[in-house]
Scaffold this motif. Structure first.
Motif, PDB file in Angstrom:
ATOM      1  N   VAL A 458       0.940  -1.126  -0.127  1.00 25.96           N
ATOM      2  CA  VAL A 458       0.197   0.129  -0.029  1.00 25.96           C
ATOM      3  C   VAL A 458       1.009   1.249   0.079  1.00 25.96           C
ATOM      4  N   LEU A 459       0.272   2.032  -0.834  1.00 29.42           N
ATOM      5  CA  LEU A 459       1.237   3.653  -0.716  1.00 29.42           C
ATOM      6  C   LEU A 459       0.443   4.270   0.392  1.00 29.42           C
ATOM      7  N   THR A 460       1.477   4.544   1.278  1.00 26.16           N
ATOM      8  CA  THR A 460       1.031   5.538   2.425  1.00 26.16           C
ATOM      9  C   THR A 460       1.354   6.672   2.351  1.00 26.16           C
ATOM     10  N   LEU A 461       0.057   7.396   2.312  1.00 27.79           N
ATOM     11  CA  LEU A 461       0.200   9.034   2.068  1.00 27.79           C
ATOM     12  C   LEU A 461      -0.122   9.895   3.393  1.00 27.79           C
ATOM     13  N   PRO A 462       0.461  10.965   3.547  1.00 28.87           N
ATOM     14  CA  PRO A 462       0.187  11.732   4.685  1.00 28.87           C
ATOM     15  C   PRO A 462      -1.566  11.916   4.890  1.00 28.87           C
ATOM     16  N   LEU A 476       6.276  12.646  -3.578  1.00 32.64           N
ATOM     17  CA  LEU A 476       6.281  11.281  -2.583  1.00 32.64           C
ATOM     18  C   LEU A 476       7.635  11.445  -1.976  1.00 32.64           C
ATOM     19  N   GLN A 477       7.580  11.021  -0.844  1.00 34.73           N
ATOM     20  CA  GLN A 477       8.640  10.657  -0.029  1.00 34.73           C
ATOM     21  C   GLN A 477       9.112   9.143   0.390  1.00 34.73           C
ATOM     22  N   HIS A 478      10.285   8.976   0.680  1.00 35.33           N
ATOM     23  CA  HIS A 478      10.737   7.407   0.745  1.00 35.33           C
ATOM     24  C   HIS A 478       9.753   6.688   1.734  1.00 35.33           C
ATOM     25  N   ALA A 479       9.452   7.484   2.720  1.00 42.30           N
ATOM     26  CA  ALA A 479       8.453   6.794   3.790  1.00 42.30           C
ATOM     27  C   ALA A 479       6.799   6.626   3.283  1.00 42.30           C
ATOM     28  N   ASP A 480       6.859   7.001   2.225  1.00 40.36           N
ATOM     29  CA  ASP A 480       5.206   6.797   1.590  1.00 40.36           C
ATOM     30  C   ASP A 480       5.313   5.316   0.916  1.00 40.36           C
ATOM     31  N   LEU A 481       6.367   5.044   0.303  1.00 43.47           N
ATOM     32  CA  LEU A 481       6.569   3.644  -0.241  1.00 43.47           C
ATOM     33  C   LEU A 481       6.428   2.567   0.445  1.00 43.47           C
ATOM     34  N   PRO A 482       5.592   1.472   0.301  1.00 40.79           N
ATOM     35  CA  PRO A 482       5.698   0.438   1.126  1.00 40.79           C
ATOM     36  C   PRO A 482       7.011  -0.292   0.901  1.00 40.79           C
ATOM     37  N   THR A 483       7.284  -1.232   2.405  1.00 45.12           N
ATOM     38  CA  THR A 483       8.326  -2.088   2.346  1.00 45.12           C
ATOM     39  C   THR A 483       8.125  -3.714   2.366  1.00 45.12           C
ATOM     40  N   ASP A 484       7.015  -3.906   2.107  1.00 49.62           N
ATOM     41  CA  ASP A 484       6.517  -5.369   2.013  1.00 49.62           C
ATOM     42  C   ASP A 484       6.358  -5.454   0.667  1.00 49.62           C
ATOM     43  N   TRP A 485       6.982  -6.618  -0.051  1.00 49.67           N
ATOM     44  CA  TRP A 485       6.568  -6.489  -1.645  1.00 49.67           C
ATOM     45  C   TRP A 485       6.110  -7.959  -1.757  1.00 49.67           C
TER      46      TRP A 485
END
Length: 599
Positions: A458-462, A476-485
């Motif tokens: 999931v793309l996590t946005l503010p 987009l910031q790096h923290a907005d991108l998911p870590t589980d692929w």
């Protein structure tokens, strides 16, 4: 105050001032305009002034930012009004758009009622109208035959003069198209960043079309957009799009009503410095919406809603801001909620068919958002597409591979940076909005994105983004991108081999660039390319290519062996036939490249 931006000038003013020059001065006009454009401009109220020398002052009187009569261009030199300074000024200044010429902004929102049962009778052209169309066709042919380098200020003024004569007879469509050709010619000659050769070629084709095959009703069609009463509307914000050109900057917010129809609210103004255009677009996104009593910015509206009473809108979906309009802020809706989600429920081939069909409709009559696609995709990562070695962001959509491109290439907009961030997230499912790019493989120019419904990364946005991002205005910031692929990704579908259709497209664009002479004397190469087209099954393309080259080379000579170059109608007709065929085949190839079956 000092201002590097010139006021806009009505097309008929350019034609009148330039035609008053002597033949000797007309030869010096392009150089004089280039020099004058570099001089500082001082604005005092409605007057823009340029100091020519210690004793000569040039003044352009432009109420509302537009010079509307030749008398509004005044020069203090001894040769005025037939001086080179006045002609150089109207040539260096931007051409006024139709809306600039017709009425102030508050008058353009006036409602023009049209009876539901009104049926316009197809009256044939009068002799005067027919002569005006024929004259405009001849001048349009001369402009095409001259090419970008040959169609200087004098040729442009002649096209504008002929167009103005047509407009006075009520032939609005070809007159507006002629002004578009001149605007794009100026952008090409000045090497402006937003110049695209394909756009100029399309403008030539549409103008010649209007002067050759349009019906009387089509050539009389008014170019002005009329606002009509539509009653009460409940609107839901979709996304905000920055608008940046060589002369204007601002923002357009797209909204949808309860029936799924799209509309726009815009704040676009002229600018003085192209390098600051992106910053001005961002500032426009933060300005209040000028619609009734609404108290929210354009950026807010892209995620919120509006309740509007007494609403007015044009055929193209632009919402009016007249005095009778009342609007207050209301709740918005997510892209996975009604009525917004129904935009993504339309089958992909149906969307593509709709987006391609709109190219045949005049701009001011196109339904809002008819060229937009609403897709669910899965990011695949960077890759290449046929015809380009540069890496592009690829995504999977309904079993096909789609190239995702920035909606605009302006380096100070956020599009490119956001696509680069998404390219680092293969397997990310997205719900996107983009503008169809006509090509022989699926291409989409991205405008906005949100997390796709369903399982997966999931793309996590503010929180303030309301689960969607305007890709041209926000980063987009790096923290907005998911870590589980996901462990496996959908395979990228292979792009189908394409016919050598560029062998026809390329010489048509070469004619636009270099004029008729660019194709003359190339019969041997044309014959080789025609054989390649026939071997690929494109016999009609081969025939049209041969005809264009033959028409370019078919020029009579006088008794001294000099070429007669005054009649370019045969060449323009051959070019138009090939361009119309190319347009239809390119549309068909694009439709075939996308997945699914519209039926």
């Amino acid at each position: 105050m000092t201002d590097t931006r010139w006021p806009a000038v009505a097309p008929e003013v350019v034609a009148e001032v330039v035609s008053a020059l002597s033949a000797r001065l007309q030869k010096r006009l392009d150089g004089a305009a280039a020099k004058l454009a570099e001089r500082p401009v001082v604005r005092t109220g409605d007057d823009w002034s340029v100091r020519i020398d210690d004793e000569t002052l040039l003044v352009l009187h432009a109420p509302g930012g537009t010079v509307r009569t030749a008398d509004d261009v005044r020069c203090g030199c001894l040769l005025a009004p037939g001086c080179l300074h006045r002609a150089a000024a109207v040539t260096a200044a931007p051409l006024a758009e139709p809306a600039d010429e017709q009425a102030p902004a508050e008058e353009q929102t006036a409602v023009e009622p049209v009876p539901d049962t009104a049926v316009e009778k197809e009256e044939p052209l009068t002799p005067a109208e027919a002569e005006a169309v024929a004259r405009l066709r001849r001048v349009a042919a001369d402009t095409l035959a001259a090419g970008i380098s040959g169609a200087g200020s004098v040729q442009q003024a002649e096209l504008l003069r002929t167009a103005h004569q047509a407009r006075l007879l009520g032939l609005h469509r070809p007159a507006a198209l002629a002004a578009t050709v001149v605007t794009r010619l100026r952008a090409a000659r000045a090497a402006e960043p937003d110049h695209r050769l394909a756009d100029l070629a399309a403008a030539h084709r549409e103008l010649l079309d209007a002067a050759t095959v349009f019906t009387p009703r089509q050539v009389r069609a008014a170019a002005r957009q009329t606002y009509r009463e539509v009653g009460s509307l409940r609107l839901y914000g979709l996304f905000a799009e920055p608008v940046v050109s060589a002369t204007h900057a601002g923002v357009t917010v797209w909204v949808v009503d309860g029936d799924g129809r799209l509309a726009t609210v815009s704040d676009i103004t002229p600018h003085a410095d192209p390098t600051e255009a992106a910053q001005l677009a961002g500032a426009a996104a933060g300005r209040p919406v000028r619609l009734g009593d609404a108290t929210l910015s354009h950026r807010d509206l892209a995620r919120a809603g509006l309740a509007v009473q007494g609403a007015t809108r044009t055929d193209s979906g632009r919402l009016g801001a007249g005095a009778k309009v009342r609007a207050v802020r209301a709740a918005g809706a997510g892209w996975d909620e009604e009525p917004v989600t129904r935009l993504w429920a339309e089958p992909v081939p149906v969307q593509v068919e709709r987006a391609l069909a709109v190219g045949r409709i005049p701009h001011e009559q196109r339904p809002a958002g008819s060229d937009l696609l609403f897709l669910d995709v899965t990011v695949l990562g960077p890759g290449t597409v046929p015809g380009s070695t540069a890496p592009q962001l690829l995504a999977e959509c309904a079993g096909s591979t789609v190239a995702l491109l920035p909606a605009q290439d302006h380096p100070r907009l956020a599009f490119a940076a956001n696509l680069a961030a998404l390219a680092s997230a293969p397997g990310l499912p997205l719900r996107v909005v983009g503008r169809l790019e006509r090509a022989t493989h699926p291409r989409l120019r991205l405008l906005a994105a949100a997390p796709a419904p369903g399982p997966g990364p999931v793309l996590t946005l503010p929180p303030e983004y309301r689960n969607r991002i305007n890709l041209g205005l926000e980063r987009l910031q790096h923290a907005d991108l998911p870590t589980d692929w996901p462990e496996t990704l959908p395979p990228a579908a292979a792009f189908a081999p394409q016919p050598p259709f560029h062998l026809l497209t390329r010489p048509l664009e070469q004619a636009v660039t270099g004029g008729r002479r660019a194709l003359a004397g190339r019969s041997d190469r044309a014959a080789t390319e025609a054989r390649r087209l026939r071997s690929a099954g494109l016999a009609t393309a081969a025939q049209l290519l041969t005809a264009v080259h033959a028409a370019a080379a078919d020029q009579e000579r006088d008794v001294f062996g000099r070429l007669h170059t005054t009649d370019h109608l045969a060449f323009a007709t051959a070019w138009l036939a090939a361009a119309r065929y190319q347009e239809e085949v390119a549309t068909a190839l694009c439709a075939a490249a996308w997945p699914g079956d519209a039926g």
